[in-house]
Design a protein around this motif. Structure first.
Motif, short mmCIF file in Angstrom:
data_model
loop_
_atom_site.label_atom_id
_atom_site.label_comp_id
_atom_site.label_asym_id
_atom_site.label_seq_id
_atom_site.Cartn_x
_atom_site.Cartn_y
_atom_site.Cartn_z
N GLN A 126 8.15 -2.95 0.99
CA GLN A 126 7.97 -3.77 2.18
C GLN A 126 7.44 -2.96 3.37
O GLN A 126 7.26 -3.50 4.45
CB GLN A 126 9.29 -4.43 2.56
N ASN A 165 13.77 -0.56 -0.06
CA ASN A 165 12.73 -1.58 0.16
C ASN A 165 11.38 -0.96 0.52
O ASN A 165 10.65 -1.50 1.35
CB ASN A 165 13.17 -2.55 1.25
N ASN A 174 16.41 -0.32 7.45
CA ASN A 174 17.12 0.03 6.23
C ASN A 174 18.43 0.70 6.63
O ASN A 174 18.50 1.33 7.69
CB ASN A 174 16.28 0.97 5.37
#
Length: 100
Positions: free
Chosen positions: A92, A89, A51
């Motif tokens: 995920q 995210n 990220n």
């Protein structure tokens, strides 16, 4: 790995040190990932989150709460809320380690 900086306490190790301790990013050959791999016969492998706000698998978040004397649930909820604001995210990611 999430380093949680509370209003009254913070982790004593830096993001780089924790990344090395967990993932071996700076040459630590006895790191958490390798130990899990060894003990599980290569069945359990933790990988770094990817990220923009995560560096070498580690991110720091700050919470307004005092950690000393607070319940772990209160601190976890505050840290998770800040993490969700910084990482887009999260759905995920399977495992998150919080360090205070």
């Amino acid at each position: 790995v999430v380093l949680v900086n509370a209003a009254d306490v913070s982790p004593s190790r830096s993001e780089a040190q924790v990344s090395d301790d967990v993932f071996g990013t700076n040459g630590d050959v006895v790191n958490l990932v390798d130990q899990y791999l060894s003990c599980s016969h290569n069945q359990l492998n933790f990988t770094m989150a990817i990220n923009a706000n995560v560096t070498d698998g580690v991110i720091s978040v700050s919470i307004p709460n005092n950690a000393v004397g607070a319940s772990s649930k209160v601190i976890y909820n505050a840290a998770a809320l800040q993490l969700a604001k910084q990482v887009d995210n999260l759905n995920q990611i399977d495992h998150v380690m919080y360090v205070l």
